[in-house]
Design an enzyme around this catalytic site. Structure first.
Site, mmCIF file in Angstrom:
data_model
loop_
_atom_site.group_PDB
_atom_site.id
_atom_site.type_symbol
_atom_site.label_atom_id
_atom_site.label_comp_id
_atom_site.label_asym_id
_atom_site.label_seq_id
_atom_site.Cartn_x
_atom_site.Cartn_y
_atom_site.Cartn_z
ATOM 1 N N ASP A 67 79.431 -7.705 -92.780
ATOM 2 C CA ASP A 67 81.292 -8.151 -91.445
ATOM 3 C C ASP A 67 81.857 -8.254 -92.760
ATOM 4 O O ASP A 67 82.901 -8.384 -92.637
ATOM 5 C CB ASP A 67 80.560 -9.509 -91.448
ATOM 6 C CG ASP A 67 80.394 -10.779 -92.879
ATOM 7 O OD1 ASP A 67 79.846 -9.803 -93.681
ATOM 8 O OD2 ASP A 67 81.222 -11.330 -92.093
ATOM 9 N N CYS A 110 79.466 -9.275 -97.318
ATOM 10 C CA CYS A 110 78.756 -9.374 -97.658
ATOM 11 C C CYS A 110 78.123 -9.558 -98.966
ATOM 12 O O CYS A 110 77.010 -10.384 -98.998
ATOM 13 C CB CYS A 110 77.538 -7.920 -96.756
ATOM 14 S SG CYS A 110 77.934 -6.663 -97.848
ATOM 15 N N HIS A 132 76.097 -2.246 -99.043
ATOM 16 C CA HIS A 132 76.120 -3.352 -98.264
ATOM 17 C C HIS A 132 75.224 -4.351 -99.157
ATOM 18 O O HIS A 132 74.341 -3.486 -99.659
ATOM 19 C CB HIS A 132 75.191 -3.084 -97.269
ATOM 20 C CG HIS A 132 74.473 -4.931 -97.126
ATOM 21 N ND1 HIS A 132 75.640 -5.128 -95.725
ATOM 22 C CD2 HIS A 132 73.340 -5.165 -96.587
ATOM 23 C CE1 HIS A 132 75.208 -6.643 -95.751
ATOM 24 N NE2 HIS A 132 74.038 -5.705 -95.648
#
Length: 120
Positions: free
Chosen positions: A20, A23, A110
């Site tokens: 989001d 992370c 990520h």
């Protein structure tokens, strides 16, 4: 001078973190909770703690304080050839190498948390 890569095998449990935009901070606060003996944080608590950490980091960069206390963080990534995890970055070593917070980078922007808080 770059340090040689450390192979960590491929059996460290990974805790999936929501992607989001926070992370990395979520993964760090998740590991920090486990490191301090607290229970793993709920998704909403992760978000709150991540936002607090991000705000603190920004404040510290703005202040450029030299006396900031950090904790060691080890970032790993899965080796595409062997599927082993390799250390790609270590931060805060000057504050000790014991029990670093572990996060794993997927190579595409990520981060997830590593359940095992002690990386050796």
């Amino acid at each position: 001078m770059p340090q040689p890569e450390k192979s960590l095998g491929n059996n460290l449990p990974i805790i999936r973190i929501p992607g989001d935009g926070r992370c990395l901070f979520r993964a760090v606060v998740y590991g920090a909770c486990l490191r301090s003996g607290e229970p793993s944080p709920s998704l909403s608590r992760q978000r709150e703690l991540a936002d607090e950490l991000r705000a603190k980091v920004v404040d510290e960069f703005i202040k450029r304080r030299a006396d900031t206390e950090w904790m060691p963080i080890t970032v790993v990534m899965q080796d595409k050839n062997s599927s082993n995890l390799k250390v790609i970055a270590e931060y805060g070593e000057e504050y000790g190498k014991d029990n670093p917070i572990g996060v794993i980078y997927d190579g595409y922007g990520h981060y997830d948390a590593l359940l095992k808080s002690s990386l050796s």
